[in-house]
Enzyme design. Structure first.
Site, PDB file in Angstrom:
ATOM      1  N   VAL A 110       0.839  -1.196   0.000  1.00 10.95           N
ATOM      2  CA  VAL A 110       0.000   0.000   0.000  1.00 10.95           C
ATOM      3  C   VAL A 110       0.880   1.254   0.000  1.00 10.95           C
ATOM      4  CG1 VAL A 110      -1.741   1.307   1.302  1.00 10.95           C
ATOM      5  CG2 VAL A 110      -1.889  -1.187   1.170  1.00 10.95           C
ATOM      6  N   CYS A 111       2.013   1.188   0.673  1.00 10.74           N
ATOM      7  CA  CYS A 111       2.889   2.358   0.859  1.00 10.74           C
ATOM      8  C   CYS A 111       3.274   3.053  -0.446  1.00 10.74           C
ATOM      9  CB  CYS A 111       4.125   1.974   1.654  1.00 10.74           C
ATOM     10  SG  CYS A 111       3.736   1.300   3.289  1.00 10.74           S
TER      11      CYS A 111
END
Length: 187
Positions: A46-47
């Site tokens: 997700v980062c």
């Protein structure tokens, strides 16, 4: 316990920005608005989507007089390796802070001791180094840079106009509200 009005403690960390390493201290963040954008770790899932979203809005944050600092418990060397390896991360122009001792993550209560990582948290910090808004969410849900920018702009407005408040979905240029006794129960 709330972190609102919490003053950042003194810190010195390494950062990676524009293909260079440099130190960032508390003194460096005083005098302007800042967003500290914590994320769990480099080379994750997700980062990169969040950091790319921030990179795409970075000019807007700068136009608002706000510096963005992404923060993870990785080292500055890992930040460089990630920028070298990932086209989304290569777009980043803001400082990527290295917090391997979790100094910042612990100060802002995002440190997950079980994992040794920071939780997903974003903190809007005033020119005096005090937290005026923050959000900490589950590590599997990405955030929206546009909404963080809107919250920065609203925080800046009420900072400058203490007699006004910003309603839901307020954007710069929208009407604000002057709280008064005659408005109680009318909105």
């Amino acid at each position: 316990m709330t972190l609102l009005q919490h003053e950042l403690t003194d810190f010195t960390v390494q950062s990676y920005q524009n293909n260079e390493f440099h130190e960032v201290t508390k003194e460096d963040v005083l005098g302007h608005w800042s967003v500290f954008f914590f994320y769990p770790a480099d080379f994750t899932f997700v980062c990169p989507t969040e950091l790319e979203d921030l990179a795409e809005k970075y000019a807007d944050f700068q136009k608002a007089g706000c510096e963005v600092y992404s923060v993870s418990c990785d080292t500055h060397f890992v930040h460089k390796a990630w920028q070298d390896a990932n086209e989304k991360i290569a777009k980043i122009a803001y400082p990527m802070l290295a917090d391997p001792t979790a100094t910042l993550a612990k100060d802002l209560d995002t440190y997950n001791e079980a994992d040794g990582t920071a939780e997903r948290g974003d903190f809007i910090v005033s020119p005096e180094g005090k937290v005026v808004a923050y959000e900490v969410i589950s590590s599997n849900v990405g955030r929206n840079a546009e909404e963080i920018l809107r919250r920065v702009q609203a925080s800046q407005f009420v900072y400058a106009h203490g007699d006004q408040v910003c309603p839901a979905k307020w954007e710069p240029g929208d009407e604000t509200i002057a709280p008064s006794l005659d408005l109680v129960g009318q909105l």
